[in-house]
Design a protein around this motif. Structure first.
Motif, PDB file in Angstrom:
ATOM      1  N   ALA A  53     -16.343  34.914  19.408  1.00 41.27           N
ATOM      2  CA  ALA A  53     -16.716  33.547  19.037  1.00 41.27           C
ATOM      3  C   ALA A  53     -18.007  33.124  19.733  1.00 41.27           C
ATOM      4  O   ALA A  53     -18.826  32.420  19.172  1.00 41.27           O
ATOM      5  CB  ALA A  53     -15.591  32.575  19.360  1.00 41.27           C
ATOM      6  N   SER A  54     -18.211  33.593  20.965  1.00 43.40           N
ATOM      7  CA  SER A  54     -19.464  33.291  21.655  1.00 43.40           C
ATOM      8  C   SER A  54     -20.541  34.221  21.126  1.00 43.40           C
ATOM      9  O   SER A  54     -20.362  35.426  21.042  1.00 43.40           O
ATOM     10  CB  SER A  54     -19.306  33.479  23.168  1.00 43.40           C
ATOM     11  N   SER A  55     -21.680  33.715  20.781  1.00 44.58           N
ATOM     12  CA  SER A  55     -22.700  34.474  20.071  1.00 44.58           C
ATOM     13  C   SER A  55     -23.275  35.637  20.863  1.00 44.58           C
ATOM     14  O   SER A  55     -23.853  36.548  20.288  1.00 44.58           O
ATOM     15  CB  SER A  55     -23.837  33.549  19.654  1.00 44.58           C
ATOM     16  N   ASP A  73     -20.272  32.269  11.125  1.00 43.90           N
ATOM     17  CA  ASP A  73     -20.527  30.856  10.953  1.00 43.90           C
ATOM     18  C   ASP A  73     -19.196  30.144  11.171  1.00 43.90           C
ATOM     19  O   ASP A  73     -18.332  30.150  10.288  1.00 43.90           O
ATOM     20  CB  ASP A  73     -21.081  30.590   9.546  1.00 43.90           C
ATOM     21  N   ASN A  74     -19.034  29.581  12.352  1.00 45.25           N
ATOM     22  CA  ASN A  74     -17.756  28.963  12.697  1.00 45.25           C
ATOM     23  C   ASN A  74     -17.486  27.698  11.879  1.00 45.25           C
ATOM     24  O   ASN A  74     -16.333  27.280  11.758  1.00 45.25           O
ATOM     25  CB  ASN A  74     -17.690  28.646  14.184  1.00 45.25           C
ATOM     26  N   ALA A  75     -18.527  27.096  11.330  1.00 43.81           N
ATOM     27  CA  ALA A  75     -18.331  25.905  10.494  1.00 43.81           C
ATOM     28  C   ALA A  75     -17.824  26.286   9.103  1.00 43.81           C
ATOM     29  O   ALA A  75     -17.080  25.524   8.472  1.00 43.81           O
ATOM     30  CB  ALA A  75     -19.630  25.130  10.376  1.00 43.81           C
ATOM     31  N   GLN A  76     -18.224  27.473   8.634  1.00 38.80           N
ATOM     32  CA  GLN A  76     -17.841  27.923   7.294  1.00 38.80           C
ATOM     33  C   GLN A  76     -16.709  28.943   7.327  1.00 38.80           C
ATOM     34  O   GLN A  76     -16.284  29.431   6.279  1.00 38.80           O
ATOM     35  CB  GLN A  76     -19.054  28.544   6.579  1.00 38.80           C
ATOM     36  N   ASN A  77     -16.241  29.290   8.534  1.00 36.10           N
ATOM     37  CA  ASN A  77     -15.171  30.292   8.675  1.00 36.10           C
ATOM     38  C   ASN A  77     -15.538  31.606   7.991  1.00 36.10           C
ATOM     39  O   ASN A  77     -14.720  32.211   7.288  1.00 36.10           O
ATOM     40  CB  ASN A  77     -13.841  29.771   8.109  1.00 36.10           C
ATOM     41  N   THR A  78     -16.756  32.024   8.227  1.00 39.81           N
ATOM     42  CA  THR A  78     -17.262  33.220   7.565  1.00 39.81           C
ATOM     43  C   THR A  78     -17.910  34.170   8.570  1.00 39.81           C
ATOM     44  O   THR A  78     -18.628  33.731   9.464  1.00 39.81           O
ATOM     45  CB  THR A  78     -18.298  32.838   6.499  1.00 39.81           C
ATOM     46  N   ALA A  79     -17.637  35.452   8.382  1.00 39.18           N
ATOM     47  CA  ALA A  79     -18.317  36.494   9.139  1.00 39.18           C
ATOM     48  C   ALA A  79     -19.130  37.328   8.154  1.00 39.18           C
ATOM     49  O   ALA A  79     -18.678  37.572   7.030  1.00 39.18           O
ATOM     50  CB  ALA A  79     -17.315  37.366   9.880  1.00 39.18           C
ATOM     51  N   SER A  80     -20.306  37.754   8.569  1.00 38.99           N
ATOM     52  CA  SER A  80     -21.181  38.507   7.680  1.00 38.99           C
ATOM     53  C   SER A  80     -21.683  39.762   8.370  1.00 38.99           C
ATOM     54  O   SER A  80     -21.734  39.831   9.600  1.00 38.99           O
ATOM     55  CB  SER A  80     -22.373  37.644   7.249  1.00 38.99           C
ATOM     56  N   LEU A  81     -22.055  40.723   7.550  1.00 40.66           N
ATOM     57  CA  LEU A  81     -22.664  41.954   8.057  1.00 40.66           C
ATOM     58  C   LEU A  81     -23.925  42.217   7.243  1.00 40.66           C
ATOM     59  O   LEU A  81     -23.845  42.540   6.052  1.00 40.66           O
ATOM     60  CB  LEU A  81     -21.705  43.134   7.944  1.00 40.66           C
TER      61      LEU A  81
END
Length: 119
Positions: A53-55, A73-81
């Motif tokens: 969670a910490s960048s 993106d913790n606001a959008q509940n999304t993880a990206s690669l």
């Protein structure tokens, strides 16, 4: 119950780029470590990247270091690669995964998405 839904895979030429996304739902996103794994034909599943969670806390497999970037993106509940300079050996099924902070085991998985890199 945690649910993970991947999107963004496909076919790309060697040297190209793709961006995978993973939508997280069901629990508090910021309390989970997010990761990406992949499984090539005939090989075991391997971890590609992970992000806390910490960048500042990230992990990359040696084979993708400098080419792939995991973000969340913790606001959008999304993880990206973000995958750049793709190679044929990056071909496989990519899985989004999540585990609560402090857990050793990855206990939540997406359905997987195909990435094919043509030479």
């Amino acid at each position: 119950q945690v649910q993970l839904v991947e999107s963004g895979g496909g076919l790309v030429q060697a040297g190209g780029s793709l961006r995978l996304s993973c939508k997280f739902s069901g629990r508090t996103f910021s309390l989970y470590v997010m990761g990406w794994f992949r499984q090539a034909p005939g090989k075991e599943r391997e971890i590609v990247a992970a992000r806390y969670a910490s960048s500042s806390s990230t992990y990359y497999a040696d084979s993708v270091q400098g080419r792939f970037t995991i973000s969340r993106d913790n606001a959008q509940n999304t993880a990206s690669l973000q995958m750049n300079n793709l190679k044929p050996e990056d071909t496989g099924v990519y899985y989004c995964a999540a585990k609560p902070r402090g857990n050793a085991d990855w206990n939540h998985w997406g359905q997987g998405i195909q990435v094919t890199v043509a030479s």
